[in-house]
Design an enzyme around this catalytic site. Structure first.
Site, PDB file in Angstrom:
ATOM      1  N   GLY A  84       7.459 -18.723 -34.025  1.00  0.00           N
ATOM      2  CA  GLY A  84       7.412 -19.978 -33.275  1.00  0.00           C
ATOM      3  C   GLY A  84       7.030 -21.154 -34.140  1.00  0.00           C
ATOM      4  N   ASP A  85       6.116 -20.960 -35.066  1.00  0.00           N
ATOM      5  CA  ASP A  85       5.734 -22.035 -35.977  1.00  0.00           C
ATOM      6  C   ASP A  85       6.908 -22.437 -36.863  1.00  0.00           C
ATOM      7  OD1 ASP A  85       3.100 -22.491 -35.218  1.00  0.00           O
ATOM      8  OD2 ASP A  85       2.293 -20.973 -36.564  1.00  0.00           O
ATOM      9  N   ALA A  86       7.622 -21.452 -37.375  1.00  0.00           N
ATOM     10  CA  ALA A  86       8.746 -21.741 -38.262  1.00  0.00           C
ATOM     11  C   ALA A  86       9.847 -22.495 -37.530  1.00  0.00           C
ATOM     12  CB  ALA A  86       9.287 -20.446 -38.854  1.00  0.00           C
TER      13      ALA A  86
END
Length: 413
Positions: A183-185
């Site tokens: 999700g961060d990426a």
């Protein structure tokens, strides 16, 4: 300190060095991973990114594994290509210096909980007063509005809330997270895209004003899931985890060889499936009414996958690899980093580069993506130490060495 004006620095009409974002200056005051990753992608393509941290170096990414001898290795590669300064913008002198610097930046990136910057006296009106053409990118878990706007967000939280995690795991079992903050990426990719889009707008119109970009990490992940709303409305479907199978195409699954080497195969088109069937000694499958079309193969997936699994488990991976390559069937062994480092394709493309590092000499990291023919991008150095470039960067804004020493003594930098 003398005030700086927007006229002291202008966006370049065309790139003046290797990268398409050359001439763009980004102030990255975000923490951990998603928003900083977006800034790093911009740095890869020529932007001058200044990483702003608190003087105590309390960014959680500095303590996340992998850590070696007290050194945060993830920090070094995740913040590559940036210059690092330390500044406490919560203090009056720090806030004043921050606003003095702002006219020389094109983009400000932050990821604090909604309203945090306002409480520090750095609301949007104040920021735009300092720089009317500033792009303010705010990346949070759920966005600047709505009932969840004040909730803390971490990758696994918005992976779950977006619906992304509901599609993973074994059929009938628990959903599964990846051992990496996907999700961060994804949110970082949307951050970089947002910045590039706004820079294109500003370059096309010298009179254009700055904007606030409200980027929700949850919405970024949800944006990837195009078919979910339409298949639910029109067909009443709620897509569920299917293990390594795909509920929309077949065959497309993970299989194991006789010696338990795992690999994935996709033979969903009729032509590829016919070649797979021929290679396995089952040419009749291509015209079998259970398997002759993709919808039929999906409907009869259990029978098809059982036959495929039996065949693969009776053969060595070397034989399977040779057979599938000869038949032109798309497949891949499930690679670990050890496989990637020795794979001829990755080697030929120099997919792993060495980032210069003052502590280790160099460290390995993924290459710059994408590549542009005829453009040779310089290899960025690893992420900076806390305040490593204070003297260099603050000097660019007219802060004398004596003044910087005084600010350091007061805990401002």
């Amino acid at each position: 300190m003398q005030a700086l004006h927007r006229g002291d620095f202008q966006l370049s009409a065309t790139p003046n060095n290797h990268g398409a974002l050359a001439g763009v200056r980004i102030l990255d005051m975000a923490t951990v991973l998603a928003a900083p990753f977006g800034a790093t992608l911009c740095a890869d393509h020529g932007a001058d990114v200044v990483k702003l941290e608190l003087p105590d170096g309390s960014d959680p990414l500095r303590t996340l594994q992998p850590v070696k001898d007290g050194t945060a290795l993830w920090w070094k590669v995740a913040n590559r290509g940036k210059r690092g300064i330390s500044l406490d913008v919560r203090m009056a002198q720090g806030r004043a210096l921050f606003l003095q610097m702002l006219p020389r930046f094109d983009v400000l990136i932050e990821n604090f909980r909604t309203g945090t910057m306002d409480r520090w006296g750095l609301d949007a009106a104040t920021l735009f007063a300092a720089n009317p053409r500033l792009v303010i990118l705010r990346l949070t878990g759920f966005g600047q509005t709505g009932p969840d706007r004040l909730r803390p967000g971490f990758a696994r939280i918005f992976e779950a809330k977006s619906g992304f995690t509901s599609l993973t795991g074994e059929k009938g079992g628990s959903p599964l997270h990846s051992n990496f903050p996907v999700g961060d990426a994804v949110a970082g990719l949307f951050a970089a895209f947002s910045i590039a889009a706004e820079i294109a707008r500003l370059r096309g119109d010298p009179q254009a004003k700055g904007v606030e970009v409200d980027l929700s990490a949850t919405e970024a992940l949800f944006r990837l899931l195009d078919p979910l709303p339409v298949e639910h409305e029109q067909l009443g479907l709620v897509r569920q985890p299917e293990g390594n199978c795909a509920s929309y195409t077949a065959p497309s699954n993970m299989y194991a060889s006789r010696e338990q080497v795992y690999f994935t195969v996709v033979a969903s088109s009729n032509a590829i499936f016919a070649r797979l069937a021929e290679a396995m000694g089952q040419p009749g499958w291509a015209s079998d009414p259970r398997f002759d079309t993709n919808p039929h193969r999906v409907q009869n997936l259990q029978a098809l996958d059982s036959a495929l699994s039996d065949w693969f488990s009776a053969h060595s991976y070397v034989d399977i690899e040779r057979t599938l390559e000869a038949a032109g069937v798309p497949f891949s062994k499930v690679y670990t980093i050890e496989d990637i480092q020795t794979d001829p394709q990755f080697i030929a493309r120099e997919a792993i580069v060495r980032l210069p590092d003052p502590q280790y000499g160099s460290l390995p990291a993924p290459c710059i993506v994408p590549r542009v023919r005829g453009r040779q991008m310089p290899i960025p150095r690893t992420g900076p130490d806390v305040g490593e470039h204070n003297a260099q960067v603050f000097a660019e804004f007219g802060v004398a060495a004596s003044a910087l020493a005084a600010l350091k003594a007061q805990g401002v930098v």
